[in-house]
Design an enzyme around this catalytic site. Sequence first.
Site, PDB file in Angstrom:
ATOM      1  N   HIS A  64      45.207  48.298   6.222  1.00 11.80           N
ATOM      2  CA  HIS A  64      44.275  49.419   6.356  1.00 11.80           C
ATOM      3  C   HIS A  64      43.562  49.671   5.041  1.00 11.80           C
ATOM      4  O   HIS A  64      44.052  49.306   3.964  1.00 11.80           O
ATOM      5  CB  HIS A  64      45.019  50.680   6.775  1.00 11.80           C
ATOM      6  CG  HIS A  64      45.636  50.603   8.132  1.00 11.80           C
ATOM      7  ND1 HIS A  64      46.263  51.671   8.729  1.00 11.80           N
ATOM      8  CD2 HIS A  64      45.717  49.578   9.030  1.00 11.80           C
ATOM      9  CE1 HIS A  64      46.716  51.328   9.912  1.00 11.80           C
ATOM     10  NE2 HIS A  64      46.393  50.051  10.121  1.00 11.80           N
ATOM     11  N   GLU A  66      43.184  52.346   3.254  1.00  7.83           N
ATOM     12  CA  GLU A  66      43.937  53.130   2.273  1.00  7.83           C
ATOM     13  C   GLU A  66      44.961  52.266   1.539  1.00  7.83           C
ATOM     14  O   GLU A  66      45.128  52.377   0.320  1.00  7.83           O
ATOM     15  CB  GLU A  66      44.662  54.291   2.947  1.00  7.83           C
ATOM     16  CG  GLU A  66      43.775  55.244   3.705  1.00  7.83           C
ATOM     17  CD  GLU A  66      43.745  54.923   5.195  1.00  7.83           C
ATOM     18  OE1 GLU A  66      43.407  53.774   5.546  1.00  7.83           O
ATOM     19  OE2 GLU A  66      44.063  55.820   5.996  1.00  7.83           O
ATOM     20  N   CYS A  94      46.945  57.372   8.880  1.00  8.39           N
ATOM     21  CA  CYS A  94      48.026  57.192   9.839  1.00  8.39           C
ATOM     22  C   CYS A  94      49.362  57.372   9.118  1.00  8.39           C
ATOM     23  O   CYS A  94      49.417  57.634   7.915  1.00  8.39           O
ATOM     24  CB  CYS A  94      47.943  55.798  10.459  1.00  8.39           C
ATOM     25  SG  CYS A  94      48.296  54.466   9.281  1.00  8.39           S
ATOM     26  N   CYS A  97      49.890  54.887   6.105  1.00  6.02           N
ATOM     27  CA  CYS A  97      49.093  55.193   4.921  1.00  6.02           C
ATOM     28  C   CYS A  97      49.506  56.520   4.289  1.00  6.02           C
ATOM     29  O   CYS A  97      49.491  56.661   3.063  1.00  6.02           O
ATOM     30  CB  CYS A  97      47.611  55.185   5.280  1.00  6.02           C
ATOM     31  SG  CYS A  97      47.057  53.556   5.831  1.00  6.02           S
TER      32      CYS A  97
END
Length: 199
Positions: A64, A66, A94, A97
């Site tokens: 992801h 992040e 999420c 992260c």
Amino acid sequence: MPESSPRRPQLTEIDQFGMEAALEEARIAARLGEVPVGAAIAHDHAIVATAHNETVRQCDLTQHAEMLAIRRALCEMASDRLDGATLYVTLEPCAQCAGAIILTRVRRVLFGAYDPKAGMAGSVEDLLRHSKLNHRPEVMGGVLEEECGALLTDFFERMRGETGNPTSGPNIEQRTANSEQRTSNIEHPTSNIERGAGS
């Protein structure tokens, strides 16, 4: 759930710059056939890292924006923590992260669109500000929410052929199945757009 607010978040110059940098990363992701989520990290009034989703390119659903931005910032700062840093991201983090944000001691998190089915900054749960954790960053949601949410909504509409031809990225239709594994819960992240800022 964050309470509704008609007010648009007031941003400092570096916050505006950071969110714009995250948005640009999200646009790059969309052009590459990745789900358009972008992130940027600032420290001492300077951007030290940027990233976008790379779940398709790396065939890894943990990649992801992040996570990648955090890793790059740690490398840039030659540290195992991001004390004093601010993370800007176009979609509410999420659970994965949020955990990384807490472990690396990010001081502030600003995000754009809310994720009503997976967001861990107040939408589903508020892991970032959980009272039992030993680090709780300052959080501001709904920052440039319309722009961030529109990127995601437009992306999925193109993927489903609802607005004409898909984007020109390579093998975009074949990539959709992999991309949507990460965001099957983010059909239309702007569904909560009227909430405005959640902090």
